[in-house]
Design an enzyme around this catalytic site. Sequence first.
Site, short mmCIF file in Angstrom:
data_model
loop_
_atom_site.label_atom_id
_atom_site.label_comp_id
_atom_site.label_asym_id
_atom_site.label_seq_id
_atom_site.Cartn_x
_atom_site.Cartn_y
_atom_site.Cartn_z
N LYS A 1 28.11 31.54 42.47
CA LYS A 1 29.27 30.91 43.12
C LYS A 1 28.78 29.67 43.88
CE LYS A 1 31.79 34.72 42.23
NZ LYS A 1 32.95 34.75 41.33
N HIS B 1 32.74 39.79 29.36
CA HIS B 1 33.66 39.74 30.50
C HIS B 1 35.08 39.98 30.00
CE1 HIS B 1 35.98 38.27 33.91
NE2 HIS B 1 34.91 38.48 34.63
N ARG B 2 35.91 40.61 30.86
CA ARG B 2 37.23 41.02 30.40
C ARG B 2 38.36 40.16 30.98
NH1 ARG B 2 38.73 46.58 33.72
NH2 ARG B 2 38.11 45.85 35.77
N SER C 1 31.76 44.91 39.19
CA SER C 1 31.69 43.55 39.72
C SER C 1 33.01 43.22 40.39
CB SER C 1 31.42 42.58 38.56
OG SER C 1 31.46 41.25 39.02
N LYS D 1 24.70 35.47 36.46
CA LYS D 1 25.80 35.38 35.51
C LYS D 1 26.57 34.08 35.65
CE LYS D 1 30.23 37.69 34.62
NZ LYS D 1 31.07 36.58 35.08
N THR E 1 26.99 36.96 40.09
CA THR E 1 27.71 35.81 39.55
C THR E 1 27.45 34.61 40.44
OG1 THR E 1 29.41 37.37 38.89
CG2 THR E 1 29.95 35.05 38.72
N ASP F 1 30.04 32.41 35.69
CA ASP F 1 31.40 32.90 35.90
C ASP F 1 32.17 32.79 34.59
OD1 ASP F 1 34.31 32.86 37.08
OD2 ASP F 1 32.95 33.60 38.61
N GLU F 2 33.21 33.63 34.44
CA GLU F 2 33.94 33.59 33.17
C GLU F 2 34.61 32.24 32.92
OE1 GLU F 2 36.58 35.47 36.30
OE2 GLU F 2 34.46 35.54 35.69
N LYS G 1 32.08 29.13 41.73
CA LYS G 1 32.07 29.26 40.28
C LYS G 1 32.28 27.92 39.58
CE LYS G 1 36.31 31.95 40.41
NZ LYS G 1 37.05 32.92 39.61
#
Length: 441
Positions: free
Chosen positions: A166, A285-286, A370, A192, A164, A194-195, A168
Site C-alpha cells: 500500500k 484474487h477474488r 486478507s 502482493k 499487500t 494489489d488487485e 495500492k
Amino acid sequence: GVGFKAGVKDYRLTYYTPEYKTKDTDILAAFRMTPQPGVPAEEAGAAVAAESSTGTWTTVWTDGLTSLDRYKGRCYDIEPVAGEENQYIAYVAYPLDLFEEGSVTNMFTSIVGNVFGFKALRALXXEDLRIPPAYSKTFMGPPHGIQVERDKLNKYGRPLLGCTIKPKLGLSAKNYGRAVYECLRGGLDFTKDDENVNSQPFMRWRDRFLFVAEALFKSQAETGEVKGHYLNATAGTCEEMMKRAIFARELGAPIVMHDYLTGGFTANTSLAFYCRDNGLLLHIHRAMHAVIDRQKDHGMHFRVLAKGLRMSGGDHIHAGTVVGKLEGEREVTLGFVDLLRDDFIQKDRSRGIYFTQDWVSMPGVFPVASGGIHVWHMPALTEIFGDDSVLQFGGGTLGHPWGNAPGAVANRVALEACVQARNEGRDLAREGNEIIREASK
C-alpha cells in the site's frame, strides 16, 4: 399415433421428478429459490432445472429429434428453508453430457447462465455444486497445490505470511520495489500486488516487475529464505496477460497473480496451464466476488466460486478472514476452506456444505486470509485456519509506527510465537493476547 402437440405446458410435468435416483456421474446443484407469489415450489424448481438444461418456454418440434430423458436436468428434491417464508432449497441433477470437458466457463454458463433472470422467481442463489470425479478429472486443477508449493518454498509447519503493498495506487516502480524489499527482508514470505495494480500511467507493469525482481533476489540473499511477490499478470487481453506471465518467469520470479473473476475463467485456466508447465505458482484474487455472493437470497455462494477456481486452477485464493474488516461467518468460511484444501469433504449443512465432495487427488489450494487483519488477530487466525493458509497483513504491516521492516518483523515474530504456543498445547483463544505480549518483549 400421438402427433406433435404445440403449446405451452407446465415445466413440472417434465422436469420435476422426485422419484429420480441421482447418478454418480451427475452434476448436482442446490439452489435457494424464492418463487414469485402464487408460483408453486415444484413449478419453480422444475423451471430452474429446465432453463439451465434442455428446456425452453414452449414445446418445440425439434424436441422429437433427441432424447430429452437422456439430456434433461431434473429437479429431484425440494425442501422449505426453516425460518424463511416462501424460500426453498431445490436440488437439481444434470447429466454429465450437458457439459464440455475441462471448461469451468461452460459449466457456469449452463448452470447459472440464464435462469437467474427468470420471471417465475423473485430470487435465486446457487448454494453448492457436487462435481463428480468423472467431470473433475477432466480438469488439471491447481498448477502445483499445497504440498508442491511447500516443497518449492522449503517452508513447513506454519502458515505463510504475506503483505499487500500500500498505497495500492500511486507509487513509482522504484519506491514500490523498496517497500517489497523491506517487507521480505523483515521476515515475510510474500508480498502482493494489489488487485487493481495492472499497468497504469504512474507505474507500468514492466518497470514494476524489474524493480520487484531486484527486491526479491536481494532479500533472498540476505535472509537465506525463498521469497516471492505476487506479480499481477491480469490484463485487458489474454495475450497481454500471457506476455506478463512469461516475463515474470524470465526474471526468475516464483509466483504470479490473477484476478480470476474480472479476468474470467477462460483466461484463468489458460494462465494455470502456463504456470503448471513453467513452474510458476499462481495466486488468485477474488475481486468482484461480493457482487455475486453478498446477497443471501440471490447470486452464487462463494463456495461455488471457490470450487470453480479449484477446477480452473490456482495455488492460493482469497477466502475471507473471519476476523477482519470484511464479512465472513466462521463455520461457513471453514466449510469452503476445507473444500479448497481437502481431498474429501463430508456433507454438513451446518457448514453450508450441501453435498459430499470427492476431489479424488486434485491438488489443494491455500486459502488466503486478507483484509483488515493485524498482529493481534494472529492467535485467532492460527487457530481458525491452521498451517495450510496464507495470512496477509497489508496495513497491518506497513502501518507499523516504526516502518515497513519492523512491521514485517512483528508479524513473523507473532506467527512463530503462536505456532510454538499451539505446539506446546496452549489455548490460543484464551491466552492469545498474552502470547503476543510475551513475544513482543
